[in-house]
Design a protein around this motif. Structure first.
Motif, PDB file in Angstrom:
ATOM      1  N   SER A  45       0.835  -1.210   0.000  1.00  0.00           N
ATOM      2  CA  SER A  45       0.000   0.000   0.000  1.00  0.00           C
ATOM      3  C   SER A  45       0.857   1.241   0.000  1.00  0.00           C
ATOM      4  CB  SER A  45      -0.944   0.000   1.215  1.00  0.00           C
ATOM      5  OG  SER A  45      -0.190   0.048   2.418  1.00  0.00           O
ATOM      6  N   ALA A  46       2.021   1.138   0.635  1.00  0.00           N
ATOM      7  CA  ALA A  46       2.933   2.279   0.632  1.00  0.00           C
ATOM      8  C   ALA A  46       3.413   2.577  -0.782  1.00  0.00           C
ATOM      9  CB  ALA A  46       4.124   2.000   1.545  1.00  0.00           C
ATOM     10  N   ARG A  47       3.732   1.491  -1.520  1.00  0.00           N
ATOM     11  CA  ARG A  47       4.187   1.693  -2.898  1.00  0.00           C
ATOM     12  C   ARG A  47       3.079   2.293  -3.754  1.00  0.00           C
ATOM     13  NH1 ARG A  47       6.722  -3.765  -2.598  1.00  0.00           N
ATOM     14  NH2 ARG A  47       8.910  -3.452  -2.070  1.00  0.00           N
ATOM     15  N   ARG A  48       1.823   1.879  -3.466  1.00  0.00           N
ATOM     16  CA  ARG A  48       0.716   2.419  -4.253  1.00  0.00           C
ATOM     17  C   ARG A  48       0.576   3.917  -4.074  1.00  0.00           C
ATOM     18  NH1 ARG A  48      -1.707  -2.471  -2.830  1.00  0.00           N
ATOM     19  NH2 ARG A  48      -2.810  -1.549  -1.074  1.00  0.00           N
ATOM     20  N   LEU A  49       0.954   4.425  -2.889  1.00  0.00           N
ATOM     21  CA  LEU A  49       0.907   5.871  -2.671  1.00  0.00           C
ATOM     22  C   LEU A  49       1.816   6.600  -3.643  1.00  0.00           C
ATOM     23  CD1 LEU A  49       0.897   6.074   1.222  1.00  0.00           C
ATOM     24  CD2 LEU A  49      -0.984   6.637  -0.307  1.00  0.00           C
ATOM     25  N   LEU A  50       2.934   5.973  -3.958  1.00  0.00           N
ATOM     26  CA  LEU A  50       3.870   6.597  -4.897  1.00  0.00           C
ATOM     27  C   LEU A  50       3.521   6.297  -6.347  1.00  0.00           C
ATOM     28  CD1 LEU A  50       7.372   6.204  -3.258  1.00  0.00           C
ATOM     29  CD2 LEU A  50       6.348   8.312  -4.049  1.00  0.00           C
ATOM     30  N   ARG A  51       2.610   5.351  -6.562  1.00  0.00           N
ATOM     31  CA  ARG A  51       2.198   4.956  -7.913  1.00  0.00           C
ATOM     32  C   ARG A  51       3.410   4.559  -8.761  1.00  0.00           C
ATOM     33  NH1 ARG A  51      -1.343   9.903  -8.118  1.00  0.00           N
ATOM     34  NH2 ARG A  51      -3.346   9.283  -7.264  1.00  0.00           N
ATOM     35  N   VAL A  52       4.305   3.753  -8.179  1.00  0.00           N
ATOM     36  CA  VAL A  52       5.475   3.270  -8.918  1.00  0.00           C
ATOM     37  C   VAL A  52       5.489   1.743  -8.862  1.00  0.00           C
ATOM     38  CG1 VAL A  52       6.843   5.303  -8.482  1.00  0.00           C
ATOM     39  CG2 VAL A  52       6.905   3.460  -6.831  1.00  0.00           C
ATOM     40  N   PRO A  53       6.239   1.099  -9.730  1.00  0.00           N
ATOM     41  CA  PRO A  53       6.292  -0.361  -9.723  1.00  0.00           C
ATOM     42  C   PRO A  53       6.770  -0.894  -8.383  1.00  0.00           C
ATOM     43  CG  PRO A  53       7.267   0.524 -11.715  1.00  0.00           C
ATOM     44  CD  PRO A  53       7.035   1.677 -10.810  1.00  0.00           C
ATOM     45  N   PRO A  54       6.344  -2.104  -7.987  1.00  0.00           N
ATOM     46  CA  PRO A  54       6.723  -2.665  -6.694  1.00  0.00           C
ATOM     47  C   PRO A  54       8.229  -2.780  -6.509  1.00  0.00           C
ATOM     48  CG  PRO A  54       4.921  -3.921  -7.654  1.00  0.00           C
ATOM     49  CD  PRO A  54       5.375  -2.964  -8.698  1.00  0.00           C
ATOM     50  N   GLY A  55       9.002  -2.851  -7.577  1.00  0.00           N
ATOM     51  CA  GLY A  55      10.443  -2.987  -7.446  1.00  0.00           C
ATOM     52  C   GLY A  55      11.171  -1.694  -7.192  1.00  0.00           C
ATOM     53  N   TRP A  56      10.393  -0.556  -7.064  1.00  0.00           N
ATOM     54  CA  TRP A  56      11.087   0.717  -6.887  1.00  0.00           C
ATOM     55  C   TRP A  56      11.657   0.833  -5.494  1.00  0.00           C
ATOM     56  CZ3 TRP A  56      10.518   4.821  -3.519  1.00  0.00           C
ATOM     57  CH2 TRP A  56      11.323   5.925  -3.809  1.00  0.00           C
ATOM     58  N   TYR A  57      12.868   1.340  -5.426  1.00  0.00           N
ATOM     59  CA  TYR A  57      13.502   1.637  -4.153  1.00  0.00           C
ATOM     60  C   TYR A  57      14.127   3.014  -4.245  1.00  0.00           C
ATOM     61  CZ  TYR A  57      13.081  -3.305  -2.952  1.00  0.00           C
ATOM     62  OH  TYR A  57      12.598  -4.542  -2.682  1.00  0.00           O
ATOM     63  N   ARG A  91       5.215  14.574  -3.972  1.00  0.00           N
ATOM     64  CA  ARG A  91       4.309  15.528  -3.330  1.00  0.00           C
ATOM     65  C   ARG A  91       2.938  14.903  -3.098  1.00  0.00           C
ATOM     66  NH1 ARG A  91       3.807  18.723  -7.219  1.00  0.00           N
ATOM     67  NH2 ARG A  91       5.551  20.166  -6.882  1.00  0.00           N
ATOM     68  N   GLN A  92       2.419  14.238  -4.123  1.00  0.00           N
ATOM     69  CA  GLN A  92       1.096  13.624  -4.026  1.00  0.00           C
ATOM     70  C   GLN A  92       1.096  12.485  -3.015  1.00  0.00           C
ATOM     71  OE1 GLN A  92      -1.513  14.912  -5.326  1.00  0.00           O
ATOM     72  NE2 GLN A  92      -2.919  13.333  -4.559  1.00  0.00           N
ATOM     73  N   ALA A  93       2.190  11.703  -2.972  1.00  0.00           N
ATOM     74  CA  ALA A  93       2.283  10.606  -2.013  1.00  0.00           C
ATOM     75  C   ALA A  93       2.237  11.127  -0.586  1.00  0.00           C
ATOM     76  CB  ALA A  93       3.567   9.816  -2.252  1.00  0.00           C
ATOM     77  N   PHE A  94       2.884  12.265  -0.338  1.00  0.00           N
ATOM     78  CA  PHE A  94       2.871  12.882   0.998  1.00  0.00           C
ATOM     79  C   PHE A  94       1.440  13.215   1.410  1.00  0.00           C
ATOM     80  CE2 PHE A  94       3.065  16.404   3.956  1.00  0.00           C
ATOM     81  CZ  PHE A  94       4.090  16.041   4.818  1.00  0.00           C
ATOM     82  N   LEU A  95       0.715  13.883   0.522  1.00  0.00           N
ATOM     83  CA  LEU A  95      -0.652  14.291   0.837  1.00  0.00           C
ATOM     84  C   LEU A  95      -1.560  13.074   1.021  1.00  0.00           C
ATOM     85  CD1 LEU A  95      -1.023  17.235  -1.730  1.00  0.00           C
ATOM     86  CD2 LEU A  95      -0.426  17.396   0.684  1.00  0.00           C
ATOM     87  N   VAL A 144      -4.521  18.215   9.647  1.00  0.00           N
ATOM     88  CA  VAL A 144      -4.404  18.911   8.366  1.00  0.00           C
ATOM     89  C   VAL A 144      -3.074  18.554   7.707  1.00  0.00           C
ATOM     90  CG1 VAL A 144      -4.098  21.199   7.336  1.00  0.00           C
ATOM     91  CG2 VAL A 144      -5.922  20.829   8.974  1.00  0.00           C
ATOM     92  N   VAL A 145      -3.072  18.498   6.367  1.00  0.00           N
ATOM     93  CA  VAL A 145      -1.845  18.270   5.606  1.00  0.00           C
ATOM     94  C   VAL A 145      -1.877  19.163   4.370  1.00  0.00           C
ATOM     95  CG1 VAL A 145      -2.825  16.347   4.276  1.00  0.00           C
ATOM     96  CG2 VAL A 145      -0.343  16.525   4.537  1.00  0.00           C
ATOM     97  N   ASN A 146      -0.721  19.657   3.957  1.00  0.00           N
ATOM     98  CA  ASN A 146      -0.681  20.422   2.711  1.00  0.00           C
ATOM     99  C   ASN A 146       0.743  20.576   2.203  1.00  0.00           C
ATOM    100  OD1 ASN A 146       0.612  22.602   3.996  1.00  0.00           O
ATOM    101  ND2 ASN A 146      -0.780  24.114   3.150  1.00  0.00           N
ATOM    102  N   SER A 147       0.839  21.151   1.007  1.00  0.00           N
ATOM    103  CA  SER A 147       2.115  21.565   0.424  1.00  0.00           C
ATOM    104  C   SER A 147       2.035  23.074   0.278  1.00  0.00           C
ATOM    105  CB  SER A 147       2.333  20.893  -0.928  1.00  0.00           C
ATOM    106  OG  SER A 147       3.511  21.383  -1.529  1.00  0.00           O
ATOM    107  N   GLN A 148       2.843  23.810   1.032  1.00  0.00           N
ATOM    108  CA  GLN A 148       2.737  25.267   1.101  1.00  0.00           C
ATOM    109  C   GLN A 148       3.797  25.954   0.253  1.00  0.00           C
ATOM    110  OE1 GLN A 148       0.544  27.487   2.610  1.00  0.00           O
ATOM    111  NE2 GLN A 148       1.769  28.969   1.481  1.00  0.00           N
TER     112      GLN A 148
END
Length: 940
Positions: free
Chosen positions: A10-22, A41-45, A100-104
């Motif tokens: 699920s963590a990898r899905r937040l980054l929307r990258v292949p499972p092999g990404w490190y 940025r999107q993964a953080f939010l 709350v979370v954001n990118s300022q």
């Protein structure tokens, strides 16, 4: 184990990258694609929203709301200050925030936090940066905050744990504060080795909002770029670029009281901040922020547009010609300009606007001087910025054209100043001979008058191997700040000519300033006024209460000219501003900051960028106004039409989120409560708030809690009575309504009739001098009345233009009649005295100027003669004018002759060796004539 694998997936899905990404910086030679900044940025939010129940809030504009102590928003917590301080409106959305979370968007330039002059010198300073942050307002505290941060870094971003070090507050005995052992235990419980959990003192790990208010310990997470199994604990917080702070978690649990004591807050808060630019260096395996995908598209565009050497990431002496520094400056500054302009901060002359102007000019200079970019290049980079940041900050996409147009307009204006400044620096260097220290006065003049950022001046000089006295420059800056802090009347007092100064000018024969060229302007086809330049001669320089023949560079002085096109402050009208150019050296520029009139002499207040001398020829240029007469009329016409329609003024309350989505909404840059009052002209609030409604684009809709009229017809009348430019493209307008507007229009109509009547009489002209002079004086008096009377601004400009033309016509008529009368008087005297070498007599005339013209014409008709004429007046005063043959100089001086005669009459005189005039009173006119003749004979 299955849960752990699921969590990692699920963590990898937040980054929307292949499972092999490190994390590529942590995998040695493993070659796997790095995540983009947009994904990070999107993964953080998403991490805080989806896994920990945070509300995603948009970035606040970079212009602070309700915080006059800040020029720009410089941290993620700025918009949440009212919550920390307990001052949030209970009806506002702020008061409802818990997680709350954001990118300022943040800008650090000007003010206390100022990175401007460091940008470009290294590979990590910026004026604009993004701060990723999560907040808890009375909800979770230390344990949850640390756990979330560790989870995000090590599971979502997959940063190796052995590369991370954490710090905590080690206590302060002087404040009776114990160490934050709670945070230390939390980190240890999360599996951080004890050798990686480090205590630090107050300055590093205790955060305070100000001298008083919320504060508390903080814990920071640091990253070791080298790794390889080493222990880098000794490098943490030591300023080593290999070990950098990436995330700061602040735990607000105390309140600093006025007496310095600390009290527990009733609610504990969490405020965290992590710079996206620095995070990307880790996740994309870079040592420089400029090597990440937040900047590389810009650097590529700069290389393509300028055609020079490509960016290599060099700094200092390793960067020949400062080319890579220029790349970094331009890339950083165009990001800042784009974001600020999109948020409504435009380059200007004070506050945040002035800082933005300096940023723009610094970028333009590096584009032009170092990268040799074509004009307009800086604005061409805006679409690249929009491509990088537009998805995260949609206001950039919305206002792209506006951003480009504003940058282009200011770039054009500065390029001409840059050219003049470069010439001034080069010529000054040529005059320095063997000196290696640049004159600080010239540097300050370039900065204060042409808008050169001081660091740019230093760089230009460094390229030439010349130093700048920074201490002396700071001294001038302090003097300038002190001068600007004084009341304007006190500032200008130093340039005012007192009775003694005026007497000295007249005694020395310095003629009054001919300011008739101030009327030499016309209305162009585009509706804008065109002011023609004027050629003039420097007659005298005034500084520190005394007259001087020469003023050195960097000094402030008053300049008296033989003629001027500048309007001096009088009659309630503000003075013109502009600049002078040295006629012989067009790169010598002297900005005119104020103009005053004293006793017929026009004093131009300037700061001299180069030595200025009496006798120098200068060209004068007046700055033009921004808003045209037609534009003023158009604004009035639109509002008058709304008044005539007598439309209903609708009001209603709505949630701020719903109201903010209204297209065309007039919204100020301030904090609003959750329920806002919507005011709409002619369209019901319900229609305005409807989905996809565009009603607000064709009427006036605003958020306002003020008391409004119920219908537009109640305004009755409206007219603009004042307009002045604040910054380029923005004007301050004053208007009146109802009875005041009616009175202003009536006053304007009355004055218009007077001007029309006077126009007819001036065109008919006076047949005698008395009548012509009365007309000229009447024009001047009516001009003062128009200047001082409250009438529609468009009409005031129209009448002022007409009166200036009339004044020129009337003055010309007076001069023609004087010349004609003088010719007649001269012919009479010529018949009487023929070709005598000295002619002394009395004639009846009504002004000193006519008397002087008679003398001039008589001398022209009798070459080689010296002439003195006296003219007794009904008041008892006696005018005196004389001219001496040039062949008699220097033995026989007109100034000495007039002074001797006028002194005998108890008066004064002044002039030059050739011509002079004066006045006095006497009951023995014949005795004066005799004395005048005897003086002449003694010299011939």
């Amino acid at each position: 184990m299955a849960a752990a694998v699921a969590g990692k997936g699920s963590a990898r899905r937040l980054l929307r990258v292949p499972p092999g990404w490190y994390c590529s910086s942590c995998q040695g030679t493993r070659s796997v694609a790095s995540p983009s900044s947009a994904r990070v940025r999107q993964a953080f939010l998403q991490f805080f929203k989806e896994r920990h129940g945070h509300q995603v809030v948009p970035s606040a504009p970079v212009r602070p709301r309700g915080d006059p102590g800040l020029l720009f928003v410089n941290a993620g917590m700025n918009q949440f200050k009212p919550i920390f301080l307990g001052s949030a409106d209970p009806r506002s959305e702020l008061a409802s925030y818990r997680r709350v979370v954001n990118s300022q968007k943040c800008v650090r330039a000007g003010g206390k936090h100022n990175d401007l002059e460091d940008v470009g010198r290294d590979v990590y300073h910026h004026t604009f940066f993004e701060m990723l942050g999560n907040w808890s307002f009375g909800d979770y505290f230390k344990e949850e905050a640390c756990s979330m941060a560790w989870e995000l870094l090590t599971q979502v971003y997959e940063i190796p744990k052995d590369r991370l070090y954490v710090t905590y507050f080690g206590g302060d005995a002087s404040l009776s504060l114990s160490a934050d052992e709670e945070s230390r235990e939390i980190w240890l419980s999360l599996g951080v080795p004890p050798s990686h959990v480090l205590p630090f003192q107050l300055k590093d790990n205790f955060w305070e909002m100000g001298d008083t208010g919320p504060c508390g310990p903080c814990t920071e997470i640091h990253y070791d770029h080298v790794g390889r199994g080493r222990n880098a604990a000794a490098l943490v917080n030591q300023g080593n670029p290999e070990v950098v702070e990436i995330w700061n978690l602040v735990f607000m649990q105390y309140s600093r009281e006025a007496d310095g004591s600390l009290q527990q807050l009733p609610e504990h808060h969490v405020d965290t901040g992590m710079g996206l630019e620095r995070l990307m260096t880790i996740l994309q395996n870079k040592r420089s922020n400029y090597d990440t995908d937040l900047f590389t598209p810009l650097l590529d565009a700069i290389h393509k547009g300028c055609g020079g050497p490509s960016y290599r990431g060099l700094v200092g002496e390793a960067d020949p010609g400062s080319v890579d520094m220029a790349y970094r400056v331009v890339a950083d500054h165009v990001r800042t300009l784009s974001v600020c302009i999109a948020d409504g901060v435009y380059p200007g002359m004070s506050g945040a606007e002035l800082v933005l102007r300096q940023i723009l000019r610094r970028a333009v200079r590096f584009c032009s001087e170092v990268l040799h970019a074509p004009p307009g290049f800086l604005a061409s980079l805006v679409p690249v910025v929009v491509e990088i940041l537009g998805d995260a900050y949609p206001e950039l996409r919305k206002d792209t054209d506006t951003i480009m147009n504003i940058i282009s307009a200011h770039e054009d204006a500065f390029l001409s100043s840059l050219l003049r400044g470069r010439h001034i620096i080069n010529r000054t260097l040529q005059q320095m001979e063997h000196s290696k220290v640049f004159p600080v006065e010239v540097a300050w003049s370039l900065h204060s008058n042409l808008g050169f950022p001081l660091d740019l001046i230093g760089l230009m000089l460094k390229e030439k191997g010349v130093q700048l006295d920074v201490a002396a420059l700071d001294h001038l800056a302090r003097e300038d700040a002190e001068r600007k802090s004084q009341p304007q009347q006190e500032q200008r007092a130093g340039m005012h000519l007192d009775l003694h100064a005026l007497a000295k000018l007249r005694q020395d024969g310095v003629p009054a300033t001919d300011d008739s060229p101030k009327f030499a302007y016309e209305l162009g086809q585009d509706g804008r006024y065109v002011f023609h330049p004027c050629q003039a001669t420097v007659l005298m320089l005034y500084r520190d209460g005394s007259f001087q023949k020469e003023v050195g560079r960097g000094q402030q002085c008053g300049v008296l000219l033989d003629r001027t096109c500048f309007y001096g402050e009088q009659g309630g009208q503000a003075p013109d501003q502009g600049y002078m150019l040295h006629a012989a050296q067009q790169d010598m520029l002297f900005p005119v900051v104020s103009v005053q009139v004293s006793g017929g002499y026009v004093v131009h207040e300037v700061i001299v960028s180069e030595t200025l001398k009496v006798g120098d020829q200068v060209q004068l240029f007046v700055d033009e106004a921004p808003i045209t007469m037609q534009q003023l009329l158009d604004v009035e016409s639109v509002i008058q039409e709304v008044i005539k329609r007598n439309e209903v003024v609708y009001t209603g309350e709505a949630p701020i989120k719903l109201a903010s989505a209204v297209q065309g909404l007039r919204k100020l840059n301030e904090v609003y409560p959750d329920l806002v009052r919507v005011v709409s002209i002619g369209v019901p609030v319900e229609r305005v708030l409807a989905a996809q409604s565009k009603d607000a684009t064709s009427t006036s809709v605003e958020l306002c809690c003020g008391t409004h009229l119920l219908q537009t017809g109640d305004v009755q009348d409206f007219t603009i009575v004042s307009e002045r430019q604040l910054v380029k493209g923005i004007s301050h307008i004053v208007a009146v309504t109802r009875e005041q507007a009616k009175q202003a229009r009536e006053a304007g109509q009355t004055l218009a009739k007077e001007v029309d009547s006077l126009t007819v009489r001036v065109k008919l002209g006076g047949t005698v001098i008395d009548e012509a002079q009365r007309l000229s004086k009447e024009v001047g008096q009516l001009t003062i009345i128009v200047d001082r009377t409250t009438i529609p601004q468009w009409q005031k400009r129209e009448l002022q233009a007409t009166l200036k033309t009339l004044q020129r016509t009337a003055n010309t008529a007076v001069r023609k009649l004087e010349i004609r009368l003088a010719a007649e008087k001269a012919d009479d005297l010529l018949a009487k005295y023929s070709n005598q070498p000295v002619i002394i007599d009395t004639i009846p005339v009504e002004s000193p100027s006519v008397l002087m013209k008679v003398v001039n014409q008589l001398c022209d008709k009798v070459p080689g003669s010296s002439v003195m004429l006296l003219s007794p007046q009904a008041s008892g005063q006696v005018f005196c004018a004389c001219q001496v043959s040039k062949s008699s100089l220097p033995v026989f001086s007109a100034a000495d002759w007039a002074l001797a005669v006028c002194t005998q009459m108890g008066g004064k005189a002044g002039g030059s060796g050739v011509v002079a005039r004066g006045s006095g009173t006497t009951s023995d006119l014949q005795g004066v004539l005799t004395a005048a003749l005897e003086y002449a004979k003694s010299k011939l």
